[in-house]
Design a protein around this motif. Structure first.
Motif, PDB file in Angstrom:
ATOM      1  N   GLY A 103      -1.875   4.803  -7.136  1.00 61.31           N
ATOM      2  CA  GLY A 103      -1.003   3.969  -6.320  1.00 61.31           C
ATOM      3  C   GLY A 103      -1.731   2.745  -5.778  1.00 61.31           C
ATOM      4  O   GLY A 103      -1.249   1.614  -5.896  1.00 61.31           O
ATOM      5  N   ALA A 104      -2.911   2.959  -5.207  1.00 64.13           N
ATOM      6  CA  ALA A 104      -3.668   1.834  -4.651  1.00 64.13           C
ATOM      7  C   ALA A 104      -4.079   0.865  -5.757  1.00 64.13           C
ATOM      8  O   ALA A 104      -4.150  -0.349  -5.542  1.00 64.13           O
ATOM      9  N   HIS A 105      -4.322   1.392  -6.937  1.00 65.47           N
ATOM     10  CA  HIS A 105      -4.655   0.538  -8.082  1.00 65.47           C
ATOM     11  C   HIS A 105      -3.441  -0.298  -8.476  1.00 65.47           C
ATOM     12  O   HIS A 105      -3.575  -1.459  -8.867  1.00 65.47           O
ATOM     13  N   GLY A 106      -2.252   0.284  -8.353  1.00 64.96           N
ATOM     14  CA  GLY A 106      -1.017  -0.461  -8.584  1.00 64.96           C
ATOM     15  C   GLY A 106      -0.847  -1.586  -7.572  1.00 64.96           C
ATOM     16  O   GLY A 106      -0.472  -2.710  -7.922  1.00 64.96           O
ATOM     17  N   SER A 162      -6.048  -3.437  -0.490  1.00 66.02           N
ATOM     18  CA  SER A 162      -5.778  -3.900  -1.857  1.00 66.02           C
ATOM     19  C   SER A 162      -5.652  -5.418  -1.895  1.00 66.02           C
ATOM     20  O   SER A 162      -6.181  -6.071  -2.794  1.00 66.02           O
ATOM     21  N   ALA A 163      -4.942  -5.981  -0.920  1.00 62.95           N
ATOM     22  CA  ALA A 163      -4.763  -7.435  -0.888  1.00 62.95           C
ATOM     23  C   ALA A 163      -6.111  -8.126  -0.723  1.00 62.95           C
ATOM     24  O   ALA A 163      -6.355  -9.182  -1.321  1.00 62.95           O
ATOM     25  N   ALA A 164      -7.011  -7.528   0.049  1.00 61.67           N
ATOM     26  CA  ALA A 164      -8.342  -8.125   0.246  1.00 61.67           C
ATOM     27  C   ALA A 164      -9.135  -8.125  -1.059  1.00 61.67           C
ATOM     28  O   ALA A 164      -9.804  -9.108  -1.375  1.00 61.67           O
ATOM     29  N   VAL A 165      -9.031  -7.036  -1.842  1.00 63.30           N
ATOM     30  CA  VAL A 165      -9.768  -6.987  -3.106  1.00 63.30           C
ATOM     31  C   VAL A 165      -9.202  -8.017  -4.095  1.00 63.30           C
ATOM     32  O   VAL A 165      -9.902  -8.494  -4.985  1.00 63.30           O
ATOM     33  N   ALA A 166      -7.934  -8.403  -3.912  1.00 62.07           N
ATOM     34  CA  ALA A 166      -7.343  -9.439  -4.758  1.00 62.07           C
ATOM     35  C   ALA A 166      -7.628 -10.829  -4.196  1.00 62.07           C
ATOM     36  O   ALA A 166      -7.096 -11.822  -4.693  1.00 62.07           O
ATOM     37  N   VAL A 209       3.478  -0.612 -12.284  1.00 60.53           N
ATOM     38  CA  VAL A 209       3.932  -1.772 -11.511  1.00 60.53           C
ATOM     39  C   VAL A 209       5.048  -2.477 -12.265  1.00 60.53           C
ATOM     40  O   VAL A 209       4.855  -2.910 -13.406  1.00 60.53           O
ATOM     41  N   GLY A 210       6.213  -2.562 -11.623  1.00 60.91           N
ATOM     42  CA  GLY A 210       7.343  -3.278 -12.195  1.00 60.91           C
ATOM     43  C   GLY A 210       7.377  -4.713 -11.691  1.00 60.91           C
ATOM     44  O   GLY A 210       6.991  -4.972 -10.553  1.00 60.91           O
ATOM     45  N   VAL A 211       7.813  -5.634 -12.546  1.00 62.93           N
ATOM     46  CA  VAL A 211       7.883  -7.043 -12.143  1.00 62.93           C
ATOM     47  C   VAL A 211       9.174  -7.672 -12.637  1.00 62.93           C
ATOM     48  O   VAL A 211       9.752  -7.233 -13.640  1.00 62.93           O
ATOM     49  N   ASN A 212       9.610  -8.719 -11.948  1.00 63.85           N
ATOM     50  CA  ASN A 212      10.724  -9.483 -12.472  1.00 63.85           C
ATOM     51  C   ASN A 212      10.212 -10.573 -13.404  1.00 63.85           C
ATOM     52  O   ASN A 212       8.995 -10.687 -13.621  1.00 63.85           O
TER      53      ASN A 212
END
Lengths: 481, 444, 123
Positions: free
Chosen positions: A137-140, A176-180, A286-289
């Motif tokens: 999940g965190a990887h997602g 997660s946002a910090a690692v990105a 991970v789903g995306v539009n």
């Protein structure tokens, strides 16, 4: 219990190996050999089996115990999935075969599993495509954040560096946002755990990259303003990330893509019935539009016009490789079996029963534990043990009392905005009788908390060990035998 | 309805208990007033029998009957049946993260024993409870070095798995990390050039052991030189090879990572796998991921807990050592049961079989006209040969003969289109190796 | 008698012989509970007021320690690395974290004295 290293004796073995059928190799130069053999166990196979079987008996698990661990969706794991994952045609398949010449033809069955699982999940989420690559999940979450970063980079939005995250969010969201590469800015929640719209508007601006929102939220409530929130973020030029840890509450009922989210992860080990395994392996598709499809990680499974499957690696704008191959295939395979079993008429039954079971507990326990919201919960209900805490019985004590009654405790002390939180998620697979037993146990515990609060401090009494000294563990770490 | 216990009668009574006449009302009460989505495109539900039949059909379309000599970090090793028997026990696979230690001593002790086994295998003092896989573990190690040294430059050998290098490139993209790749030299890492790339701004050097071409390189002097330049040395290992090879601990590495698939975990088309991480004592509190520690209960009895949690995301949020929230617990258990059953001498025997069979295979292959060895250094169970033509094309012809003959290196190294990486494990027999060599000779 | 100052982030500063001793307040130590680990700054490093100097950890929490004043770190109390429990036992006496040679003593004016800090806590 003695560790495996303290058992057996020198020279004992627990497995058989083929006899050498080729001449021994020339010795590796002494300078490259280890000085002493690794000090691994020397036990018979029976000793090994007995040790690990007994270790297992020191665990609670869904198969033996009601396990209403909030936000973890501890539903039943059908055992035939385990048999399928062990089929030699899947378990023995080398992940590099597709990279040989015409290699996709060698793995059509496995590629079909990934593609079809992806297609069903995309449909349930309301998204264009879903990558099955993330390994947890965190990887997602990290993958989703990297997609948002790639989108802004591609659009020249160099100043969009801020990820907005509600204070009620799970700690993985900011991590997660910090690692990105994002800077985190917190958005306040109101008393219901909904996003504080005024605070959100104040924090949106030209530096906004996006917002990460858990839906339903971490209090197990459905934020009635979700569509408006997404619209506000979009108007400010940001993208909306949905943390789908709680997707079990809305599967078949609400498609997050329809609410305005751009990207979302789900946990196959929660909503899609794959085993939690004592803490992993998970899987976080991970789903995306359409906005984010060009940036999806490689490889991507494509279905050709002739019905065969191919792997695509040459995607110019892709973020690249987040996983070595195609995700945790063994987990995806189990989820696929689950999806096929439920079918289109089954999904709504999952969310209906998950929400009904949680509300049944909510209504029955509200006279005994603080419930401070003015609406129904979704798939989990977050009580506060504040009333009991005033008597000296804290959420932790209640958890330990449940263990003595053969019930795994709910999640405690999360979300942080509820004091003494007890986060109860029964899931749809539990029967009404099990819920009634749990409710009865919780009522008895509430009565005991009134009558004899001191009794709690010794719980649990029925486990192989009593409460453990965590301070000692952290001050003087003993991490290896 | 599959897996749902409540009958329609239960549901009606429970709805009444919560004050609703219908599910419509339940949803509205929870604030969900959206129209129901259309799911007509989805298939109808199937029975266990039908799902099994369908997946058996799909499994049969995968060519696992090929005699496999493909490795590149992922190997077809023997797995004792006991491993699957233990990991399929519901007490392990249906439990979750051991948040309540008194109710999770089984999982916790198993993690502690796994950490101990990794420490003993790598020769490093401490190990964590595992990460996702070898590639993510190597990235986490790099970030750990960045935190410890407060420098943002990393030097990575071209003889590190190209898959891992692609993953690290992907993750580094947003993080202001300067990643310097030093191309390999034949089948060895270009140690001199690697060292020349290490300057005072460098946080760490990342190498692989044995390297991606299978070559065993002694890193002792490189590690000393890297330390002299105030950088950390990181090594990604093939854990099974450490049964016999000089350990990273003996070479004084600071951080060791690795892909643990070789330790009792099936290939399973790419996962789930096992990310190993072990570090020096002084870096213990900078290590990402879950860690289990031994302590005592109130009666003084030994017991186990998750510890050093203040490093982790649920407490430290964006300042956490990593965003990782889980470990690969069941895969770590597989590795522990594997190492227990195979045992101290058994693991050495497996490694010796791999060494012997790989040496035999190389000898058989280079006897073929036009096939040449690449490199002369010692190798473990994988080696490179040069073919008289495009290796990818030749490997394609070998599939028709029933062999996955090896991995054509041209896919990741454009200047090596005629090179083939061949892996041999203890599962391959003399007959299979000879048949493979004969088939290759015929194809050429 | 040396003057003691407090920051809003619950650090204390005491100036002796022109150098500032820095630690965390009794209140902060109590809030964190049993301290299990202290990460100290590097001797010889410079710091600006507001920079993170290190971290204190307990079993269930972690907190940054911020520099209340700017200057150069001339000494650290490395005893705390082995005995973090000192922070609970004697947070404002023995468990100082580091000594800072201040570059701008007027920064002390921005901090609170003991009475003001007590009032701040009571609010």
């Amino acid at each position: 219990m003695k560790s495996i290293f303290e058992q057996g004796r020198a020279g004992r073995r627990g497995s058989t190996l083929p006899q050498p059928d080729v001449p021994p190799a020339a010795a590796i130069p002494a300078a490259l050999r280890r000085r002493t053999p690794p000090a691994l166990p020397e036990v018979s196979e029976l000793e090994a089996m007995r040790h690990f079987t007994r270790l297992g008996q020191r665990n609670m698990g869904v198969a033996a115990n009601f396990y209403p661990l909030g936000s973890c969706t501890m539903k039943y794991n059908p055992p035939f999935h385990e048999r399928l994952a062990a089929l030699p045609g899947f378990a023995g398949l080398h992940p590099l075969l597709p990279q040989l010449r015409h290699g996709a033809a060698l793995t059509q069955g496995a590629l079909a599993v990934i593609y079809e699982a992806e297609t069903i999940i995309s449909e349930l989420l309301g998204f264009e495509r879903t990558t099955m690559q993330p390994l947890a999940g965190a990887h997602g979450e990290l993958c989703g954040c990297m997609l948002i970063a790639a989108y802004h980079r591609d659009h020249g939005n160099t100043e969009r560096k801020v990820m907005l995250i509600p204070d009620a969010a799970h700690g993985t969201n900011p991590a997660s946002a910090a690692v990105a590469g994002f800077v985190i800015r917190e958005v306040a929640s109101d008393a219901d755990g909904n996003v504080d719209l005024a605070d959100l508007e104040a924090k949106l601006g030209p530096d906004t990259a996006g917002l990460m929102l858990t839906c339903p939220n971490t209090l197990g409530l459905f934020d009635p303003n979700v569509r408006e929130i997404c619209a506000l973020v979009h108007a400010a030029g940001g993208l909306c990330y949905c943390d789908g840890a709680n997707f079990n509450a809305i599967i078949g009922r609400v498609r997050p893509g329809d609410l305005g989210f751009d990207v979302m992860h789900v946990n196959l080990h929660k909503t899609f019935a794959t085993p939690h395994g004592g803490g992993g392996p998970g899987s976080g598709p991970v789903g995306v539009n359409a906005k984010l499809v060009p940036y999806l990680p490689v490889s991507i499974v494509q279905k050709r016009a002739d019905g065969t499957y191919a792997l695509e690696y040459e995607c110019e704008r892709s973020i690249g490789y987040i996983a070595p191959f195609y995700g945790n295939f063994g987990v995806i395979l189990r989820a696929y079996a689950y999806l096929l079993t439920l079918g289109r008429e089954g999904f709504i039954r999952v969310s209906e029963n998950a929400v009904l079971n949680a509300n049944y507990i909510r209504v029955r326990l509200a006279p005994y534990y603080e419930w401070k919201f003015n609406r129904f919960c979704m798939h989990e209900c977050v009580f506060s043990a504040a009333k009991q805490a005033r008597n000296g019985v804290r959420a932790l004590d209640i958890a330990k009392a449940l263990i003595d009654r053969g019930i795994h405790p709910p999640t405690i002390y999360f979300p942080l905005i509820v004091p003494e939180a007890l986060m109860i998620e029964p899931t749809e697979t539990e029967s009404r009788e099990t819920l009634d037993e749990f409710i009865q146990a919780m009522i008895e515990i509430a009565a005991l908390a009134d009558k004899d609060p001191a009794a709690f401090h010794d719980f649990p009494l029925t486990t192989p060990v009593s409460r453990l000294d965590e301070t000692r563990a952290a001050r003087h770490p003993d991490l290896t035998a | 309805m599959p897996y749902i216990a409540n009958t329609d009668a239960d549901r009606r009574e429970m709805l009444r208990a919560v004050g609703c006449d219908s599910f419509e009302q339940l949803w509205t009460g929870a604030g969900v007033d959206l129209p129901y989505p259309m799911l007509e495109n989805l298939p109808r539900g199937l029975s266990e029998f039908e799902v099994t039949r369908r997946l058996e059909q799909l499994a049969s379309r995968n060519h696992t009957h090929l005699v496999n000599f493909v490795g590149l970090g992922y190997y077809d090793h023997l797995i004792p049946a006991a491993v699957g028997e233990i990991t399929r026990r519901s007490e392990f696979y249906t439990a979750y993260t051991p948040y309540q230690p008194e109710a999770s001593q089984g999982t916790l002790q198993a993690i502690y024993e796994y950490q101990s086994a990794m420490s003993r295998l790598t020769g490093m003092p401490v190990a964590n409870a595992s990460l996702y896989d070898g590639g993510t573990a190597l990235f986490e190690a790099m970030m750990m070095a960045v935190r410890i040294t407060r420098k943002r430059r990393a030097v990575i050998s071209g003889a590190v798995s190209p898959i891992f290098r692609k993953m690290i490139q992907c993750y580094s993209r947003n993080l202001d990390i300067e990643l310097v790749e030093v191309p390999a030299d034949g089948v060895t890492s270009a140690t001199e050039r690697l060292l020349a790339a290490v300057d005072e701004r460098t946080a760490c050097v990342l190498v692989q052991y044995p390297n991606v071409f299978g070559t065993i390189e002694d890193w002792t002097s490189l590690v000393a030189e890297v330390h002299a330049r105030k950088a950390l040395a990181i090594c990604s290992v093939y854990p099974l090879a450490l049964a016999v090879l000089k350990t990273p601990g003996e070479m004084d590495f600071d951080i060791v990572t690795g892909e643990g698939q070789s330790l009792g975990i099936p290939l399973s088309f790419g996962g789930p796998y096992l990310g190993i991480m072990a570090v020096k004592q002084e870096h213990m509190r900078r290590m990402p991921g879950r860690i289990c520690g031994r302590t005592v209960d109130r009666e003084g009895r030994e017991g186990f807990v998750l510890t050093l949690q203040a490093r982790e995301q649920h407490i430290r949020r964006e300042h956490a050592m990593s965003n990782i929230c889980s470990n690969e617990s069941l895969c770590a258990l597989s590795a522990l049961v594997y190492l227990t059953c195979v045992g101290r001498q058994g693991l050495i025997d497996v490694a010796e079989l791999c060494l012997a069979k790989a040496a035999f295979a190389r000898q058989e292959l280079v006897r073929i006209d036009g096939v040449e060895p690449v490199g002369v250094g010692p190798f473990f169970n994988e080696f490179v040969i040069r073919l008289p033509g495009d290796a990818s094309e030749i490997a394609g012809h070998m599939i028709d003969k029933g062999f996955a003959v090896g991995f054509p290196l041209g896919r990741y190294y454009p200047d090596r289109k005629d090179q083939l990486l061949v892996a041999v494990t203890e599962k391959r027999t003399r007959e299979e190796i000879k048949a493979m060599a004969n088939a290759l000779e015929a194809v050429l | 008698m040396e003057m003691k100052y407090y920051s809003k982030e619950h650090e204390w500063v005491e100036v002796k012989d022109g150098e500032a001793y820095v630690g965390i307040s009794v209140h902060a130590a109590e809030e964190l509970g049993d301290i299990t680990f202290v990460e100290l700054p590097h001797e010889g490093d410079s710091c600006h007021a507001g920079d993170s100097l290190g971290v204190v950890e307990s079993v269930k929490a972690a907190s940054d320690v911020y520099a209340p004043v700017s200057g150069k770190i001339v000494a650290v109390n490395s005893q705390l690395e082995d005995k973090p429990e000192m922070v609970n036992a004697s947070p404002e006496e023995q468990a100082w974290f580091c000594r800072i040679a201040m570059s701008d003593a007027s920064e002390l004016d921005a901090l609170m004295d003991e009475a003001a800090y007590t009032a701040y806590l009571n609010n």
